[in-house]
Design a protein around this motif. Structure first.
Motif, PDB file in Angstrom:
ATOM      1  N   ASN A   1     -19.978  14.637  53.430  1.00 29.78           N
ATOM      2  CA  ASN A   1     -20.188  13.715  52.313  1.00 29.78           C
ATOM      3  C   ASN A   1     -20.249  14.445  50.988  1.00 29.78           C
ATOM      4  OD1 ASN A   1     -20.205  11.549  54.006  1.00 29.78           O
ATOM      5  ND2 ASN A   1     -22.436  11.411  54.139  1.00 29.78           N
ATOM      6  N   ASN A   2     -21.000  15.542  50.941  1.00 33.34           N
ATOM      7  CA  ASN A   2     -21.114  16.268  49.688  1.00 33.34           C
ATOM      8  C   ASN A   2     -19.795  16.891  49.267  1.00 33.34           C
ATOM      9  OD1 ASN A   2     -23.788  15.697  49.228  1.00 33.34           O
ATOM     10  ND2 ASN A   2     -24.515  17.459  50.394  1.00 33.34           N
ATOM     11  N   LEU A   3     -19.010  17.370  50.267  1.00 35.71           N
ATOM     12  CA  LEU A   3     -17.727  17.958  49.949  1.00 35.71           C
ATOM     13  C   LEU A   3     -16.783  16.902  49.399  1.00 35.71           C
ATOM     14  CD1 LEU A   3     -15.986  20.452  49.941  1.00 35.71           C
ATOM     15  CD2 LEU A   3     -15.303  19.922  52.271  1.00 35.71           C
ATOM     16  N   LYS A   4     -16.797  15.695  49.994  1.00 32.40           N
ATOM     17  CA  LYS A   4     -15.958  14.618  49.479  1.00 32.40           C
ATOM     18  C   LYS A   4     -16.362  14.254  48.073  1.00 32.40           C
ATOM     19  CE  LYS A   4     -15.029  12.665  54.054  1.00 32.40           C
ATOM     20  NZ  LYS A   4     -15.280  11.530  54.964  1.00 32.40           N
ATOM     21  N   LEU A   5     -17.671  14.240  47.828  1.00 33.31           N
ATOM     22  CA  LEU A   5     -18.142  13.945  46.483  1.00 33.31           C
ATOM     23  C   LEU A   5     -17.674  15.014  45.513  1.00 33.31           C
ATOM     24  CD1 LEU A   5     -19.814  12.217  44.601  1.00 33.31           C
ATOM     25  CD2 LEU A   5     -21.832  13.509  45.265  1.00 33.31           C
TER      26      LEU A   5
ATOM     27  N   VAL B   1     -23.408  33.778  52.076  1.00 34.54           N
ATOM     28  CA  VAL B   1     -22.190  33.083  51.659  1.00 34.54           C
ATOM     29  C   VAL B   1     -22.500  31.655  51.217  1.00 34.54           C
ATOM     30  CG1 VAL B   1     -19.795  32.576  52.299  1.00 34.54           C
ATOM     31  CG2 VAL B   1     -21.044  34.366  53.519  1.00 34.54           C
ATOM     32  N   ALA B   2     -21.883  31.227  50.130  1.00 39.21           N
ATOM     33  CA  ALA B   2     -21.979  29.836  49.686  1.00 39.21           C
ATOM     34  C   ALA B   2     -20.870  29.009  50.319  1.00 39.21           C
ATOM     35  CB  ALA B   2     -21.883  29.754  48.164  1.00 39.21           C
ATOM     36  N   ASP B   3     -21.170  27.744  50.613  1.00 35.76           N
ATOM     37  CA  ASP B   3     -20.186  26.807  51.151  1.00 35.76           C
ATOM     38  C   ASP B   3     -20.451  25.447  50.533  1.00 35.76           C
ATOM     39  OD1 ASP B   3     -18.745  24.914  52.739  1.00 35.76           O
ATOM     40  OD2 ASP B   3     -18.677  26.348  54.396  1.00 35.76           O
ATOM     41  N   PRO B   4     -19.552  24.925  49.677  1.00 36.32           N
ATOM     42  CA  PRO B   4     -19.804  23.672  48.955  1.00 36.32           C
ATOM     43  C   PRO B   4     -19.928  22.452  49.851  1.00 36.32           C
ATOM     44  CG  PRO B   4     -17.540  24.407  48.627  1.00 36.32           C
ATOM     45  CD  PRO B   4     -18.272  25.538  49.273  1.00 36.32           C
ATOM     46  N   ALA B   5     -19.564  22.560  51.115  1.00 30.77           N
ATOM     47  CA  ALA B   5     -19.691  21.412  52.012  1.00 30.77           C
ATOM     48  C   ALA B   5     -21.137  21.075  52.325  1.00 30.77           C
ATOM     49  CB  ALA B   5     -18.945  21.674  53.326  1.00 30.77           C
TER      50      ALA B   5
END
Length: 414
Positions: A3-7, A273-277
């Motif tokens: 959901n956050n990645l889609k946003l 590591v960062a992951d925007p998802a």
């Protein structure tokens, strides 16, 4: 989970306005330590006539005296896959658009597929001198760079139709030699990529400079899984024959989606590591097999796109930023749990930050401004043992840089 990645895609990710048994040394949490302050910060304007902005760091961590030095290269921004329009801010969708190694500074030029190199004056680190002409990169749309001072190698990651990693020898007194060849990744892109997904996140040499690591973002809509690629650095730096291997070990880490910016946890084989998802992860990379494993995964509360990561030796913790949420989040290097959240709404006119780095008792975060041509700013966050993290300055760059600004590196590099 997505959901956050889609946003993030809807807003353009800033492009439109397991645990495994580890060696004992890798499981121990070290105490916060003393770390000397930085002397200068650097980022690139990423405008058509690309330039480096050098900013002085004072003894108290605050900033002043920005100076522009042109790269003799051309900046550019990728497209937003969500809007098919030029991405702004975060036009490179990467960490490491600029990098420091010793007294050398490197910067990618996405618009003409080159990389520039500068000499840093140690007496006045804001004074940098371009060495030679920008080196041609055998790939489309370079977005991230890393250099090994031990091996005198510089490597560049590209995100376009010919995407991958290429490397070259460099001399700290002369400049960059000829790039070798492109170690290709399967990116379904045009010469100017449409991101943020299915692009290179960051290239970075390991602490001992024996490995080159690359994060590549996946694209769930195209059934593509992101991965962490590890290349071996071999040969002899003394004879000028140090080279990065032609092939890598690509590890897909279940539960991750779009691995982005990262940094090695000191004296270990672990990386933050960062992951925007969803937020962040801690992974291990085997120094013998180059294979990677997911150790910890942590959702970041109220995030939209957590993309950039930096580790502070002073606080012995990691910090991450988000281009769409005005906060800087501190997390544990042991299990990636959230330690603190600093709300930066009152100190940042834009919506968030697009890169960060740490030096001494301070973390520095770049905000490239909004699409209304506002100036870029750098937030100074005071951190460290017995300190409550807080913003002590938001340094405005005025006319020198705006919404295209990218990358953030510190001298001396730690």
């Amino acid at each position: 989970m997505l959901n956050n990645l889609k946003l993030a895609l809807t807003f353009g990710l800033g492009l439109a306005h397991v645990t495994q048994a580890l060696p004992a040394y890798a499981q121990q949490e070290t105490a916060p330590g003393w770390a000397s302050n930085g002397q200068a910060l650097y980022f690139q304007t990423n405008e058509k006539e690309n330039a480096i902005v050098s900013v002085k760091i004072h003894a108290n961590g605050t900033l002043s005296e920005g100076i522009m030095t042109y790269t003799n290269g051309t900046g550019a921004s990728m497209l937003s896959a969500a809007t098919n329009m030029t991405a702004s801010p975060d036009g490179l969708s990467s960490q490491g658009a600029v990098a420091v190694a010793g007294h050398s500074l490197f910067a990618v030029n996405a618009g003409d597929n080159t990389v520039s190199m500068f000499n840093i004056n140690p007496e006045d680190p804001t004074n940098i001198t371009l060495l030679g002409m920008p080196a041609s990169v055998p790939g489309d749309f370079p977005v991230t760079v890393s250099a090994s001072e031990l091996n005198n190698l510089v490597c560049v990651g590209t995100s376009g139709s010919t995407g991958g990693v290429a490397c070259a020898p460099y001399s700290p007194f002369v400049g960059i030699g000829k790039m070798d060849f492109l170690r290709s990744f399967d990116l379904d892109q045009e010469p100017v990529p449409a991101g943020p997904l299915d692009t290179v996140g960051q290239v970075r040499f390991s602490e001992d400079e024996s490995q080159l690591l690359v994060t590549v973002k996946g694209n769930p809509a195209a059934n593509k899984t992101g991965f962490l690629a590890a290349f071996t650095v071999g040969g002899s730096c003394l004879t000028g024959e140090a080279k990065v291997s032609a092939a890598s070990i690509e590890s897909t880490l279940n539960g991750t989606v779009a691995l982005f910016g990262f940094e090695q946890i000191a004296q270990s084989n672990r990386y933050f590591v960062a992951d925007p998802a969803y937020g962040v992860a801690i992974v291990s990379v085997d120094e013998k097999t180059d294979s990677s494993l997911l150790l910890h995964k942590q959702a970041v509360p109220n995030q939209m796109a957590t993309c950039w990561a930096a580790i502070s030796p002073a606080s012995n913790s990691a910090f991450v930023t988000d281009p769409l949420v005005n906060h800087i989040v501190e997390l544990s290097l042991v299990d990636a749990s959230v330690i603190s959240v600093v709300n930066t709404t009152s100190s940042n006119d834009a919506t968030g930050y697009t890169d960060l780095t740490a030096a001494g008792n301070f973390v520095y975060a770049l905000s490239p401004g909004t699409q209304e041509n506002s100036s870029a700013e750098i937030a100074v966050l005071s951190v460290g043992e017995w300190k409550n993290s807080s913003i002590i300055q938001s340094f405005n760059l005025g006319s020198m840089a705006g919404s295209s600004a990218q990358g953030l590196a510190v001298f001396p590099a730690y």
